[in-house]
Design an enzyme around this catalytic site. Structure first.
Site, mmCIF file in Angstrom:
data_model
loop_
_atom_site.group_PDB
_atom_site.id
_atom_site.type_symbol
_atom_site.label_atom_id
_atom_site.label_comp_id
_atom_site.label_asym_id
_atom_site.label_seq_id
_atom_site.Cartn_x
_atom_site.Cartn_y
_atom_site.Cartn_z
ATOM 1 N N HIS A 29 0.922 -1.115 0.176
ATOM 2 C CA HIS A 29 0.113 -0.009 -0.063
ATOM 3 C C HIS A 29 0.837 1.349 -0.035
ATOM 4 O O HIS A 29 0.291 2.299 -0.092
ATOM 5 C CB HIS A 29 -0.889 0.068 1.219
ATOM 6 C CG HIS A 29 -0.074 0.123 2.440
ATOM 7 N ND1 HIS A 29 0.506 -1.119 3.204
ATOM 8 C CD2 HIS A 29 -0.001 1.099 3.439
ATOM 9 C CE1 HIS A 29 1.058 -0.509 4.025
ATOM 10 N NE2 HIS A 29 0.938 0.649 4.469
ATOM 11 N N HIS A 60 1.791 7.023 -0.826
ATOM 12 C CA HIS A 60 0.683 6.144 -0.165
ATOM 13 C C HIS A 60 -0.452 5.710 -0.965
ATOM 14 O O HIS A 60 -1.478 6.790 -1.184
ATOM 15 C CB HIS A 60 0.219 6.717 1.275
ATOM 16 C CG HIS A 60 -0.231 5.822 2.281
ATOM 17 N ND1 HIS A 60 -1.470 5.138 2.325
ATOM 18 C CD2 HIS A 60 0.586 5.250 3.407
ATOM 19 C CE1 HIS A 60 -1.659 4.434 3.307
ATOM 20 N NE2 HIS A 60 -0.338 4.451 4.073
#
Length: 149
Positions: free
Chosen positions: A57, A72
């Site tokens: 992620h 992110h």
């Protein structure tokens, strides 16, 4: 001077629009955020350098000036346990700007009840060291997001 480019195509929204106070209040560092187009694809390196951290992620690339840039992929996506993400690099690997780092699908992120908005952050930087920060409008993958001196 480091130019940080967008890891994906979408709409710049700025950190204040990120639905997570840690990013919205720039507690991790200054930068911007991109609301990605809703199609599967790869997030690419926003700078040339070395991958210093990589997770399904999120990833961090450190350039030759020592600037570390965090990408992110979505908010709360750590809770997806890697589902829907494919890491394409390893920690310590050199990458050129624009190289695919993580393959993902923002639609799957939304279907899982998470936000696909992607913060792009200058780690351990002071806000005054960033310039030309894009906080609105369409951005292309590899399009300029900000400069960092």
């Amino acid at each position: 001077m480091t130019t940080v480019t967008s890891p994906l195509a979408g709409r710049a929204v700025g950190l204040a629009a990120v639905p997570d106070p840690v990013f919205a209040e720039a507690l991790v560092g200054p930068g911007t955020a991109v609301d990605p187009v809703r199609r599967a694809g790869a997030a690419v390196a926003p700078v040339s350098g070395v991958v210093v951290s990589v997770h399904p992620h999120a990833f961090v690339v450190r350039d030759e000036e020592g600037h570390c840039v965090l990408t992110h992929l979505g908010i709360g996506t750590v809770h997806l346990g890697g589902e829907g993400f494919e890491v394409l690099v390893v920690r310590g690997e050199p990458v050129e700007r624009g190289r695919p780092v993580v393959r993902w699908d923002p639609v799957r992120v939304e279907e899982a009840g998470r936000s696909p908005v992607c913060p792009v952050v200058a780690l351990e930087a002071a806000a005054e060291h960033l310039a030309h920060v894009v906080v609105e409008g369409l951005v292309e993958s590899r399009g300029d997001l900000f400069t960092w001196d």
